[in-house]
Write a protein that holds these residues in place. Structure first.
Motif, PDB file in Angstrom:
ATOM      1  N   ALA B 301      40.325   6.023  52.767  1.00  0.00           N
ATOM      2  CA  ALA B 301      39.719   4.677  52.823  1.00  0.00           C
ATOM      3  C   ALA B 301      39.871   4.167  54.240  1.00  0.00           C
ATOM      4  O   ALA B 301      40.873   3.553  54.595  1.00  0.00           O
ATOM      5  CB  ALA B 301      40.404   3.747  51.822  1.00  0.00           C
ATOM      6  N   THR B 302      38.846   4.445  55.047  1.00  0.00           N
ATOM      7  CA  THR B 302      38.933   4.140  56.473  1.00  0.00           C
ATOM      8  C   THR B 302      38.093   2.937  56.870  1.00  0.00           C
ATOM      9  O   THR B 302      38.102   2.526  58.019  1.00  0.00           O
ATOM     10  CB  THR B 302      38.460   5.351  57.304  1.00  0.00           C
ATOM     11  OG1 THR B 302      37.187   5.756  56.762  1.00  0.00           O
ATOM     12  CG2 THR B 302      39.437   6.499  57.204  1.00  0.00           C
ATOM     13  N   THR B 303      37.309   2.406  55.928  1.00  0.00           N
ATOM     14  CA  THR B 303      36.558   1.189  56.229  1.00  0.00           C
ATOM     15  C   THR B 303      37.006   0.110  55.262  1.00  0.00           C
ATOM     16  O   THR B 303      37.573   0.402  54.205  1.00  0.00           O
ATOM     17  CB  THR B 303      35.046   1.391  56.034  1.00  0.00           C
ATOM     18  OG1 THR B 303      34.792   1.638  54.638  1.00  0.00           O
ATOM     19  CG2 THR B 303      34.523   2.537  56.879  1.00  0.00           C
ATOM     20  N   VAL B 304      36.692  -1.135  55.618  1.00  0.00           N
ATOM     21  CA  VAL B 304      37.067  -2.247  54.748  1.00  0.00           C
ATOM     22  C   VAL B 304      36.382  -2.105  53.394  1.00  0.00           C
ATOM     23  O   VAL B 304      37.009  -2.303  52.349  1.00  0.00           O
ATOM     24  CB  VAL B 304      36.685  -3.600  55.391  1.00  0.00           C
ATOM     25  CG1 VAL B 304      37.031  -4.755  54.463  1.00  0.00           C
ATOM     26  CG2 VAL B 304      37.404  -3.765  56.722  1.00  0.00           C
ATOM     27  N   GLN B 305      35.084  -1.715  53.432  1.00  0.00           N
ATOM     28  CA  GLN B 305      34.370  -1.589  52.156  1.00  0.00           C
ATOM     29  C   GLN B 305      35.012  -0.549  51.251  1.00  0.00           C
ATOM     30  O   GLN B 305      35.186  -0.772  50.054  1.00  0.00           O
ATOM     31  CB  GLN B 305      32.900  -1.211  52.401  1.00  0.00           C
ATOM     32  CG  GLN B 305      32.045  -2.343  52.937  1.00  0.00           C
ATOM     33  CD  GLN B 305      31.975  -2.361  54.452  1.00  0.00           C
ATOM     34  OE1 GLN B 305      32.945  -2.034  55.133  1.00  0.00           O
ATOM     35  NE2 GLN B 305      30.829  -2.737  54.973  1.00  0.00           N
ATOM     36  N   LYS B 306      35.375   0.596  51.830  1.00  0.00           N
ATOM     37  CA  LYS B 306      35.991   1.662  51.022  1.00  0.00           C
ATOM     38  C   LYS B 306      37.313   1.167  50.442  1.00  0.00           C
ATOM     39  O   LYS B 306      37.638   1.423  49.281  1.00  0.00           O
ATOM     40  CB  LYS B 306      36.249   2.916  51.860  1.00  0.00           C
ATOM     41  CG  LYS B 306      34.999   3.703  52.172  1.00  0.00           C
ATOM     42  CD  LYS B 306      35.333   5.053  52.809  1.00  0.00           C
ATOM     43  CE  LYS B 306      34.059   5.773  53.196  1.00  0.00           C
ATOM     44  NZ  LYS B 306      34.200   6.484  54.476  1.00  0.00           N
ATOM     45  N   CYS B 307      38.099   0.477  51.279  1.00  0.00           N
ATOM     46  CA  CYS B 307      39.376  -0.071  50.798  1.00  0.00           C
ATOM     47  C   CYS B 307      39.123  -1.037  49.651  1.00  0.00           C
ATOM     48  O   CYS B 307      39.819  -1.025  48.630  1.00  0.00           O
ATOM     49  CB  CYS B 307      40.102  -0.825  51.924  1.00  0.00           C
ATOM     50  SG  CYS B 307      40.758   0.220  53.224  1.00  0.00           S
ATOM     51  N   TYR B 308      38.126  -1.898  49.840  1.00  0.00           N
ATOM     52  CA  TYR B 308      37.882  -2.943  48.852  1.00  0.00           C
ATOM     53  C   TYR B 308      37.422  -2.352  47.522  1.00  0.00           C
ATOM     54  O   TYR B 308      37.823  -2.796  46.450  1.00  0.00           O
ATOM     55  CB  TYR B 308      36.849  -3.956  49.400  1.00  0.00           C
ATOM     56  CG  TYR B 308      36.962  -5.279  48.714  1.00  0.00           C
ATOM     57  CD1 TYR B 308      36.069  -5.654  47.708  1.00  0.00           C
ATOM     58  CD2 TYR B 308      37.993  -6.170  49.036  1.00  0.00           C
ATOM     59  CE1 TYR B 308      36.207  -6.871  47.052  1.00  0.00           C
ATOM     60  CE2 TYR B 308      38.130  -7.381  48.393  1.00  0.00           C
ATOM     61  CZ  TYR B 308      37.237  -7.724  47.400  1.00  0.00           C
ATOM     62  OH  TYR B 308      37.376  -8.932  46.748  1.00  0.00           O
ATOM     63  N   LEU B 309      36.554  -1.339  47.597  1.00  0.00           N
ATOM     64  CA  LEU B 309      36.076  -0.710  46.360  1.00  0.00           C
ATOM     65  C   LEU B 309      37.223   0.001  45.647  1.00  0.00           C
ATOM     66  O   LEU B 309      37.303   0.003  44.415  1.00  0.00           O
ATOM     67  CB  LEU B 309      34.939   0.263  46.674  1.00  0.00           C
ATOM     68  CG  LEU B 309      33.635  -0.424  47.099  1.00  0.00           C
ATOM     69  CD1 LEU B 309      32.613   0.586  47.610  1.00  0.00           C
ATOM     70  CD2 LEU B 309      33.035  -1.231  45.943  1.00  0.00           C
ATOM     71  N   GLU B 310      38.117   0.585  46.417  1.00  0.00           N
ATOM     72  CA  GLU B 310      39.294   1.224  45.826  1.00  0.00           C
ATOM     73  C   GLU B 310      40.165   0.164  45.150  1.00  0.00           C
ATOM     74  O   GLU B 310      40.684   0.359  44.045  1.00  0.00           O
ATOM     75  CB  GLU B 310      40.080   1.950  46.915  1.00  0.00           C
ATOM     76  CG  GLU B 310      41.379   2.578  46.465  1.00  0.00           C
ATOM     77  CD  GLU B 310      41.244   3.646  45.390  1.00  0.00           C
ATOM     78  OE1 GLU B 310      40.191   4.331  45.384  1.00  0.00           O
ATOM     79  OE2 GLU B 310      42.162   3.774  44.573  1.00  0.00           O
ATOM     80  N   LEU B 311      40.315  -0.978  45.799  1.00  0.00           N
ATOM     81  CA  LEU B 311      41.075  -2.086  45.203  1.00  0.00           C
ATOM     82  C   LEU B 311      40.444  -2.519  43.892  1.00  0.00           C
ATOM     83  O   LEU B 311      41.137  -2.728  42.900  1.00  0.00           O
ATOM     84  CB  LEU B 311      41.086  -3.295  46.154  1.00  0.00           C
ATOM     85  CG  LEU B 311      42.354  -3.597  46.948  1.00  0.00           C
ATOM     86  CD1 LEU B 311      42.159  -4.879  47.741  1.00  0.00           C
ATOM     87  CD2 LEU B 311      43.580  -3.721  46.067  1.00  0.00           C
ATOM     88  N   ALA B 312      39.112  -2.627  43.903  1.00  0.00           N
ATOM     89  CA  ALA B 312      38.399  -3.060  42.695  1.00  0.00           C
ATOM     90  C   ALA B 312      38.683  -2.099  41.541  1.00  0.00           C
ATOM     91  O   ALA B 312      38.902  -2.504  40.401  1.00  0.00           O
ATOM     92  CB  ALA B 312      36.906  -3.155  42.973  1.00  0.00           C
ATOM     93  N   LYS B 313      38.693  -0.812  41.873  1.00  0.00           N
ATOM     94  CA  LYS B 313      39.002   0.214  40.850  1.00  0.00           C
ATOM     95  C   LYS B 313      40.380  -0.021  40.265  1.00  0.00           C
ATOM     96  O   LYS B 313      40.590   0.067  39.046  1.00  0.00           O
ATOM     97  CB  LYS B 313      38.994   1.598  41.510  1.00  0.00           C
ATOM     98  CG  LYS B 313      37.846   2.499  41.076  1.00  0.00           C
ATOM     99  CD  LYS B 313      38.110   3.961  41.295  1.00  0.00           C
ATOM    100  CE  LYS B 313      38.003   4.335  42.755  1.00  0.00           C
ATOM    101  NZ  LYS B 313      38.284   5.730  43.039  1.00  0.00           N
ATOM    102  N   GLN B 314      41.337  -0.300  41.138  1.00  0.00           N
ATOM    103  CA  GLN B 314      42.715  -0.469  40.680  1.00  0.00           C
ATOM    104  C   GLN B 314      42.894  -1.778  39.919  1.00  0.00           C
ATOM    105  O   GLN B 314      43.675  -1.851  38.974  1.00  0.00           O
ATOM    106  CB  GLN B 314      43.675  -0.378  41.866  1.00  0.00           C
ATOM    107  CG  GLN B 314      43.649   1.007  42.494  1.00  0.00           C
ATOM    108  CD  GLN B 314      44.826   1.260  43.412  1.00  0.00           C
ATOM    109  OE1 GLN B 314      45.924   0.763  43.181  1.00  0.00           O
ATOM    110  NE2 GLN B 314      44.603   2.028  44.470  1.00  0.00           N
ATOM    111  N   VAL B 315      42.151  -2.805  40.334  1.00  0.00           N
ATOM    112  CA  VAL B 315      42.196  -4.078  39.586  1.00  0.00           C
ATOM    113  C   VAL B 315      41.728  -3.828  38.163  1.00  0.00           C
ATOM    114  O   VAL B 315      42.347  -4.262  37.193  1.00  0.00           O
ATOM    115  CB  VAL B 315      41.309  -5.147  40.267  1.00  0.00           C
ATOM    116  CG1 VAL B 315      41.096  -6.349  39.352  1.00  0.00           C
ATOM    117  CG2 VAL B 315      41.938  -5.601  41.577  1.00  0.00           C
ATOM    118  N   LYS B 316      40.628  -3.083  38.052  1.00  0.00           N
ATOM    119  CA  LYS B 316      40.082  -2.799  36.720  1.00  0.00           C
ATOM    120  C   LYS B 316      41.079  -1.992  35.889  1.00  0.00           C
ATOM    121  O   LYS B 316      41.315  -2.274  34.720  1.00  0.00           O
ATOM    122  CB  LYS B 316      38.780  -2.005  36.875  1.00  0.00           C
ATOM    123  CG  LYS B 316      37.973  -1.933  35.604  1.00  0.00           C
ATOM    124  CD  LYS B 316      36.537  -1.540  35.864  1.00  0.00           C
ATOM    125  CE  LYS B 316      35.644  -2.395  34.980  1.00  0.00           C
ATOM    126  NZ  LYS B 316      34.237  -2.128  35.162  1.00  0.00           N
TER     127      LYS B 316
END
Lengths: 348, 361
Positions: B301-316
């Motif tokens: 996860a090297t971009t903010v978007q990639k980090c954020y989408l990964e976060l969204a996955k973990q939130v879910k």
């Protein structure tokens, strides 16, 4: 929160690196006079100390150090002599200030009672698990802000209070040389907890701690080869502070920084150029950095003493191969735990 | 001694985003400092209401109808009837920097009595590095009159790029409802003359009242969540954005500063209304904080978007059990990123437009 400070719970520990302590003691008289003061004379200082009357003071000299400790691998010369004071103190709290520092004045012109401020810091909780944007939530006029978890609002016990310095700030010799006219005039009216996991350089110039709990980690461990009497020729307090922070983080204690300020004189400024040739501190901190960023003590450590022993072992294993100065530091840490057990771990 | 260089205005590189439901009279006081800049006004609440903008400001204004028109179905991620809608302004901005301020925040005075140019201080904060890897006891070492202290590792003295500048407030402090109810008269009168970096690994409550950030460095993380009308929670929009942002800045080795500048917060919102809004949040945050404290982002996860989408996955995956709301929120986080990328394609990509910018002056 109102905080009471009892005369019998605090020792003031002063390392005498210069003989004439009269201006120092006179300036601090309003704040020191009700407490017992331990003065430890630098073993390499030949001249007689001058201390004014009216203080409950006990002076320890080279012969006292040798008499009590016998042969020890720890070198108590220079700024390290104050740690002997920690060993012989019998109080719960210790406050220690360099002998070239006088009380500061706040922006309103009021003289700062550094002793009381340190005691407030130590007697009110620390909040290392979440940063409060209004800084110390226990100060009058402040509180925890919106979004601060309620379960974290009790805080933890604060074990170490790092104060700051107006005028002659605690810079390394490079900075002293490059910014020789810069003086710190910014009075930042805040106390804050240094968060869990964050490392910082704890300056010994103006410091206070809970000796009963933390004493076993308050040692002069790291001695650079050309350690001298200028603060910029030492790193012993920085090393001490890093170790103390690791131990506090591991045991769930807190550390605060900020107020109180003291006024540090120019006595050392301007001579830093001579130190640059041999100043190995530059490289040492960069060796030390990754170590402290990643060190994790085992969950087995429940006492400060246990943590120090474990940390000394890790230092010996991971840092000593890089530089013999770290092997000596590990030795000193282990020696300190022995000295602390024999002489320090006692209360009034 | 060298003269202190003046802070660049950045007038073509910074947008000021203001959410409002009332009026924008407060801009009159800010005129000397804000007039050079482009404003993005996001109108919360009833789109039929006409918001009067004082003369002389260059602005674009978006109401709910505009949000729906521009985002289409993706508009579902933008909160309705809550100042959280301000993040729409971040998305449509084309500038490098954003400053966002609430419409009940006025110019404060420093202890010498001088008006504080909050925007100038935020710019200073953003243009100088942060120091998240080691705490400097003299606070921001790049400020005039300060420096790194003895013992600060030299290899860290270049610092890290600053992604966020979090300012504070004099007068009405930003307390939660219970604290407001217990201390209705407390005012913040303490001017703490410091800027400092929040250390890596430490979370904090990010307040959106007086906030600036580098949109290019961290913009997609500044999603202010699903709040307000139809949602079980309010007054946690900026908190949510702050926790996500901090986790991502820590991962990407960026810095967040807090402290100066101060603004004057004039209005205390109704604590009983606040209590209703915050109620769920007060309990939920006890689960949210351990979640954010332990979240790990992969090195891919090297971009903010990639980090954020990964976060969204973990939130879910991990917060759904706290409340079904977090499943909705996780979906909205994904929608936000999709909308962000659509409105902010990489340079050189083909863009689609959804109509001209509305009501610009």
């Amino acid at each position: 929160m109102t905080v009471e400070v009892h005369d019998g719970e605090v020792d003031i520990v002063i390392a005498a690196l210069q003989p004439n302590l009269t201006p120092f003691f006179e300036a601090w008289r309003p704040f020191f006079s009700r407490f017992h003061v331990i003065v430890v004379k630098d073993p390499e200082l030949a001249a007689e100390l001058q201390i004014p009357s009216g203080f409950d003071v006990k002076v320890y000299t080279k012969s006292d150090i040798q008499g009590l400790l016998g042969a020890t691998s720890i070198d108590f010369s220079g700024h390290s002599c104050r740690y002997f004071g920690y060993l012989v103190s019998r109080k719960k709290y210790v406050i220690s200030i360099d002998d070239n520092c006088l009380p500061a004045k706040d922006p309103a012109g009021v003289t700062v009672d550094a002793v009381t401020q340190h005691m407030i810091n130590l007697k009110t909780p620390a909040t290392p698990f979440f940063f409060n944007t209004l800084y110390d939530p226990y100060r009058k006029g402040a509180d925890f802000v919106r979004g601060y978890p309620f379960s974290l609002r009790e805080g933890v016990e604060c074990m170490l209070s790092c104060g700051l310095w107006l005028h002659n700030a605690d810079y390394d010799p490079m900075t002293h040389v490059v910014k020789r006219n810069q003086r710190n005039t910014n009075y930042v009216d805040a106390v804050m907890t240094v968060p869990l996991g964050a490392m910082l350089p704890v300056s010994g110039i103006n410091v206070a701690f809970n000796r009963e709990v933390l004493g076993a980690v308050m040692f002069p461990g790291l001695r650079i080869r050309k350690q001298g009497n200028h603060r910029w020729d030492t790193l012993e307090d920085i090393w001490n502070g890093l170790c103390a922070k690791v131990v506090c983080d591991s045991l769930g204690y807190g550390m605060k920084t900020g107020l109180p300020y003291v006024m540090r004189s120019d006595a050392e400024a301007g001579k830093a150029l001579e130190s640059l040739k041999d100043w190995e501190g530059v490289k040492l901190m960069d060796d030390v950095l990754p170590f402290f960023q990643s060190v994790k003590l085992s969950r087995n450590g429940v006492t400060v003493d246990g943590c120090v022993k474990e940390l000394a072992g890790i230092v010996r294993e991971k840092l000593a191969p890089k530089n013999p100065v770290f092997a000596k530091a590990a030795d000193a840490m282990e020696e300190w735990t022995k000295l602390w057990k024999s002489h320090g771990a006692q209360s009034a | 001694m060298a003269a202190t260089p003046s802070t660049p205005l950045l007038k073509d590189e910074l947008d000021i985003v203001i959410p409002t439901i009332r009026n924008l009279d407060f801009l009159e006081m800010w005129r000397p400092f804000f007039q050079p800049y482009h404003l993005i006004i996001v109108q919360d609440g009833d789109p039929a209401k006409v918001i009067k903008v004082p003369q002389g400001f260059d602005y674009e204004l978006y109401n709910r109808n505009d949000v729906n028109r521009i985002l289409g179905p993706k508009a579902s991620c933008i909160s309705f009837k809550d100042s959280a809608c301000r993040c729409f302004g971040y998305m449509v901005s084309k500038k490098k920097y954003i400053y966002t301020i609430d419409d009940d925040c006025f110019v404060a005075k420093d202890p010498s009595g001088k008006d504080i140019n909050a925007l100038e201080q935020h710019i200073k904060n953003l243009l100088s590095p942060s120091t998240p890897f080691f705490f400097n006891t003299l606070y921001d070492p790049y400020r005039d009159g300060a420096d790194f202290v003895r013992g600060y590792p030299f290899s860290l003295r270049e610092g890290a790029p600053t992604a966020v500048s979090h300012g504070l407030w004099l007068n009405i402090p930003d307390y939660d409802a219970p604290t407001q109810l217990v201390k209705p008269l407390e005012r913040n009168n303490r001017y703490v003359d410091a800027v400092l970096t929040i250390p890596k690994g430490t979370l904090f409550p990010m307040c959106g009242m007086n906030l600036a950030f580098d949109r290019e460095l961290i913009g997609p993380a500044m999603y202010f969540g699903l709040m307000g009308d139809g949602q079980p929670i309010g007054r946690y929009d900026d908190m949510w954005a702050g926790w996500c942002t901090k986790v991502i800045t820590d991962h990407l080795s960026l810095g967040i500063k807090t402290g100066l500048p101060y603004i004057w917060h004039s209005k205390a919102s109704n604590p009983f209304v606040n209590l209703k809004k915050e109620y769920n949040g007060i309990f939920w945050q006890e689960e949210l904080i351990p979640f954010f404290q332990s979240v790990a982002l992969p090195k891919e996860a090297t971009t903010v978007q990639k980090c954020y989408l990964e976060l969204a996955k973990q939130v879910k995956a991990k917060l759904g059990k706290v409340d079904g709301y977090f499943l909705k929120l996780a979906d909205a986080m994904v929608t936000w990123i999709e909308a962000w990328d659509e409105l902010n394609p990489p340079k050189g990509a083909i863009t689609t437009t959804k109509g001209p910018a509305p009501k610009s002056k």
